[in-house]
Design a protein around this motif. Structure first.
Motif, PDB file in Angstrom:
ATOM      1  N   PRO A 170      -2.378  -9.196  -9.766  1.00 40.02           N
ATOM      2  CA  PRO A 170      -2.364  -8.634  -8.407  1.00 40.02           C
ATOM      3  C   PRO A 170      -3.693  -8.904  -7.704  1.00 40.02           C
ATOM      4  O   PRO A 170      -4.674  -9.247  -8.364  1.00 40.02           O
ATOM      5  CB  PRO A 170      -2.179  -7.136  -8.657  1.00 40.02           C
ATOM      6  N   PRO A 171      -3.738  -8.760  -6.394  1.00 38.70           N
ATOM      7  CA  PRO A 171      -5.005  -8.914  -5.681  1.00 38.70           C
ATOM      8  C   PRO A 171      -6.027  -7.873  -6.162  1.00 38.70           C
ATOM      9  O   PRO A 171      -5.688  -6.716  -6.383  1.00 38.70           O
ATOM     10  CB  PRO A 171      -4.629  -8.662  -4.220  1.00 38.70           C
TER      11      PRO A 171
ATOM     12  N   ILE B  31     -16.751  -0.336   1.389  1.00 42.21           N
ATOM     13  CA  ILE B  31     -16.445  -0.405  -0.041  1.00 42.21           C
ATOM     14  C   ILE B  31     -16.908  -1.761  -0.573  1.00 42.21           C
ATOM     15  O   ILE B  31     -16.611  -2.797   0.007  1.00 42.21           O
ATOM     16  CB  ILE B  31     -14.940  -0.229  -0.325  1.00 42.21           C
TER      17      ILE B  31
ATOM     18  N   VAL C  23      -8.666   2.018   7.522  1.00 45.59           N
ATOM     19  CA  VAL C  23      -8.605   1.924   6.062  1.00 45.59           C
ATOM     20  C   VAL C  23      -7.487   2.839   5.572  1.00 45.59           C
ATOM     21  O   VAL C  23      -7.307   3.942   6.089  1.00 45.59           O
ATOM     22  CB  VAL C  23      -9.946   2.328   5.425  1.00 45.59           C
ATOM     23  N   ALA C  24      -6.731   2.367   4.579  1.00 46.50           N
ATOM     24  CA  ALA C  24      -5.590   3.070   3.981  1.00 46.50           C
ATOM     25  C   ALA C  24      -4.326   2.927   4.827  1.00 46.50           C
ATOM     26  O   ALA C  24      -3.274   3.439   4.453  1.00 46.50           O
ATOM     27  CB  ALA C  24      -5.873   4.539   3.697  1.00 46.50           C
TER      28      ALA C  24
ATOM     29  N   GLN D  44      -1.670  -2.889   5.460  1.00 51.70           N
ATOM     30  CA  GLN D  44      -2.494  -4.089   5.474  1.00 51.70           C
ATOM     31  C   GLN D  44      -1.646  -5.331   5.721  1.00 51.70           C
ATOM     32  O   GLN D  44      -0.564  -5.462   5.165  1.00 51.70           O
ATOM     33  CB  GLN D  44      -3.223  -4.246   4.134  1.00 51.70           C
TER      34      GLN D  44
ATOM     35  N   PHE E  96       3.922   1.126   0.040  1.00 53.70           N
ATOM     36  CA  PHE E  96       4.211  -0.178   0.634  1.00 53.70           C
ATOM     37  C   PHE E  96       4.845  -1.088  -0.403  1.00 53.70           C
ATOM     38  O   PHE E  96       4.516  -1.021  -1.593  1.00 53.70           O
ATOM     39  CB  PHE E  96       2.901  -0.826   1.126  1.00 53.70           C
TER      40      PHE E  96
ATOM     41  N   LEU F 211       4.247  -8.167   3.898  1.00 58.29           N
ATOM     42  CA  LEU F 211       4.778  -6.804   3.944  1.00 58.29           C
ATOM     43  C   LEU F 211       6.297  -6.827   4.139  1.00 58.29           C
ATOM     44  O   LEU F 211       6.807  -7.496   5.042  1.00 58.29           O
ATOM     45  CB  LEU F 211       4.130  -6.037   5.092  1.00 58.29           C
TER      46      LEU F 211
ATOM     47  N   PHE G  22       7.255  -0.160   4.501  1.00 58.13           N
ATOM     48  CA  PHE G  22       6.404   0.952   4.120  1.00 58.13           C
ATOM     49  C   PHE G  22       7.232   2.234   4.283  1.00 58.13           C
ATOM     50  O   PHE G  22       8.185   2.279   5.056  1.00 58.13           O
ATOM     51  CB  PHE G  22       5.121   1.010   4.934  1.00 58.13           C
TER      52      PHE G  22
ATOM     53  N   TYR H  95       6.750   6.724   4.217  1.00 60.21           N
ATOM     54  CA  TYR H  95       5.863   7.868   4.159  1.00 60.21           C
ATOM     55  C   TYR H  95       6.583   9.133   3.704  1.00 60.21           C
ATOM     56  O   TYR H  95       5.977  10.028   3.121  1.00 60.21           O
ATOM     57  CB  TYR H  95       5.278   8.190   5.546  1.00 60.21           C
TER      58      TYR H  95
ATOM     59  N   LEU I  40       5.033  -6.551  -5.031  1.00 54.21           N
ATOM     60  CA  LEU I  40       3.887  -5.674  -5.255  1.00 54.21           C
ATOM     61  C   LEU I  40       4.131  -4.332  -4.591  1.00 54.21           C
ATOM     62  O   LEU I  40       4.460  -4.266  -3.410  1.00 54.21           O
ATOM     63  CB  LEU I  40       2.616  -6.300  -4.664  1.00 54.21           C
TER      64      LEU I  40
ATOM     65  N   SER J 121      -1.432   4.441  -0.724  1.00 59.25           N
ATOM     66  CA  SER J 121      -2.694   4.716  -0.049  1.00 59.25           C
ATOM     67  C   SER J 121      -2.812   6.204   0.249  1.00 59.25           C
ATOM     68  O   SER J 121      -1.817   6.934   0.272  1.00 59.25           O
ATOM     69  CB  SER J 121      -2.816   3.918   1.255  1.00 59.25           C
ATOM     70  N   ARG J 122      -4.056   6.644   0.419  1.00 59.94           N
ATOM     71  CA  ARG J 122      -4.332   8.001   0.868  1.00 59.94           C
ATOM     72  C   ARG J 122      -5.467   7.947   1.857  1.00 59.94           C
ATOM     73  O   ARG J 122      -6.399   7.157   1.680  1.00 59.94           O
ATOM     74  CB  ARG J 122      -4.666   8.926  -0.304  1.00 59.94           C
ATOM     75  N   ASP J 123      -5.387   8.761   2.892  1.00 60.94           N
ATOM     76  CA  ASP J 123      -6.421   8.749   3.914  1.00 60.94           C
ATOM     77  C   ASP J 123      -7.734   9.293   3.367  1.00 60.94           C
ATOM     78  O   ASP J 123      -8.800   8.746   3.624  1.00 60.94           O
ATOM     79  CB  ASP J 123      -5.999   9.589   5.124  1.00 60.94           C
TER      80      ASP J 123
ATOM     81  N   ASN K  82     -10.099   7.040   1.698  1.00 62.82           N
ATOM     82  CA  ASN K  82      -9.745   5.678   2.101  1.00 62.82           C
ATOM     83  C   ASN K  82      -9.322   4.811   0.917  1.00 62.82           C
ATOM     84  O   ASN K  82      -9.866   3.737   0.696  1.00 62.82           O
ATOM     85  CB  ASN K  82     -10.931   5.031   2.822  1.00 62.82           C
ATOM     86  N   GLN K  83      -8.378   5.294   0.144  1.00 60.28           N
ATOM     87  CA  GLN K  83      -7.955   4.574  -1.050  1.00 60.28           C
ATOM     88  C   GLN K  83      -6.672   3.781  -0.803  1.00 60.28           C
ATOM     89  O   GLN K  83      -5.762   4.236  -0.121  1.00 60.28           O
ATOM     90  CB  GLN K  83      -7.703   5.568  -2.197  1.00 60.28           C
ATOM     91  N   PHE K  84      -6.632   2.579  -1.352  1.00 60.26           N
ATOM     92  CA  PHE K  84      -5.450   1.711  -1.267  1.00 60.26           C
ATOM     93  C   PHE K  84      -5.338   1.038  -2.618  1.00 60.26           C
ATOM     94  O   PHE K  84      -6.261   0.356  -3.049  1.00 60.26           O
ATOM     95  CB  PHE K  84      -5.637   0.681  -0.149  1.00 60.26           C
TER      96      PHE K  84
ATOM     97  N   PHE L 102      -2.977  -1.338  -5.421  1.00 59.42           N
ATOM     98  CA  PHE L 102      -1.850  -2.217  -5.715  1.00 59.42           C
ATOM     99  C   PHE L 102      -1.402  -2.032  -7.152  1.00 59.42           C
ATOM    100  O   PHE L 102      -2.223  -1.847  -8.056  1.00 59.42           O
ATOM    101  CB  PHE L 102      -2.256  -3.688  -5.539  1.00 59.42           C
ATOM    102  N   GLY L 103      -0.097  -2.135  -7.383  1.00 57.85           N
ATOM    103  CA  GLY L 103       0.418  -2.262  -8.732  1.00 57.85           C
ATOM    104  C   GLY L 103       0.276  -3.706  -9.191  1.00 57.85           C
ATOM    105  O   GLY L 103      -0.170  -4.580  -8.435  1.00 57.85           O
TER     106      GLY L 103
END
Lengths: 112, 111
Positions: free
Chosen positions: A42-43, A56, A97-98, A101, B34, B46, B49, B51, B88, B92-94, B97-99, B101-102
């Motif tokens: 994965p990326p 970051i 961010v988050a 993308q 996502f 993409l 997504f 929520y 993939l 994410s969570r605000d 600011n986490q994102f 990927f699996g």
């Protein structure tokens, strides 16, 4: 329009070269990202810019140096890379961010 | 433990069948999820997504989210050979600011 552009598409460089990867978006997004992706993996997140500030840095070696000249542009400066740095380098952007993308087509980098 | 887990596959389904791709996440604070499709040598694209708990449909694709079970899935109806790719999952969570990927699931649709 959800387009992120990246140049060049392909890059071959020697270990002593200095080169730059470029990324551009005109969606008004305020977050931009650099990822590194190896085959069948994965990326991996490298850097995140939020409002043109580096927010970051995932402990990336200093031979990779990001730059965000303005809200639409993101550069990745490369110097003294190693063969194991050969990979697909992806740029992405999001409203914040988050948020969702959107990826550019990537630059395929080969280090000889 | 990875934040987002996917079965790497490969998953093979015959053309016209339903492909079911699954993903679990560990961070209960994750708010958005996502699905990206990535063809070999290309960048992630993409697909959807989601929520809110429940189903979200877009053409042949349906995303399902169950926050209580921390589970996200993607169903592809009437699978086509052109759906063969790696899928993939991301969360994410605000806050913070986490994102994440699996690792991706490889899907092959057999004509």
């Amino acid at each position: 329009d959800t387009e992120v552009t990246q140049t060049p598409k392909h890059l071959v460089m020697g270990m002593t070269n200095k080169k730059s990867l470029k990324c551009e978006q005109h969606m008004g997004h305020r977050a931009m990202y650099w990822y590194k992706q190896k085959a069948k993996k994965p990326p991996e997140l490298m850097f995140v810019y939020s409002y043109e500030k580096l927010s970051i840095n995932e402990s990336v070696p200093s031979r990779f140096s990001p730059e965000c000249p303005n809200s639409s542009l993101l550069n990745l400066h490369l110097h003294a890379l190693q063969p194991e740095d050969s990979a697909l380098y992806l740029c992405a952007s999001s409203r914040a961010v988050a948020d969702t993308q959107y990826f550019g087509p990537g630059t395929r980098l080969t280090v000889l | 433990q990875k934040e987002v887990e996917q079965n790497s596959g490969p998953l093979s389904v015959p053309e016209g069948a339903i492909a079911s791709l699954n993903c679990t996440y560990s961070d209960r604070g994750s708010q958005s999820f996502f699905w990206y499709r990535q063809y070999s040598g290309k960048s992630p694209e993409l697909i959807m997504f989601i929520y809110s708990n429940g189903d979200k449909e877009d053409g042949r694709f349906t995303a399902q989210l169950n926050k209580a079970s921390q589970y996200v899935s993607l169903l592809i109806r009437d699978s086509q050979p052109s759906d063969s790719a790696t899928y993939l999952c991301a969360s994410s969570r605000d806050t913070g600011n986490q994102f994440y990927f699996g690792t991706g699931t490889s899907l092959t649709v057999i004509p």
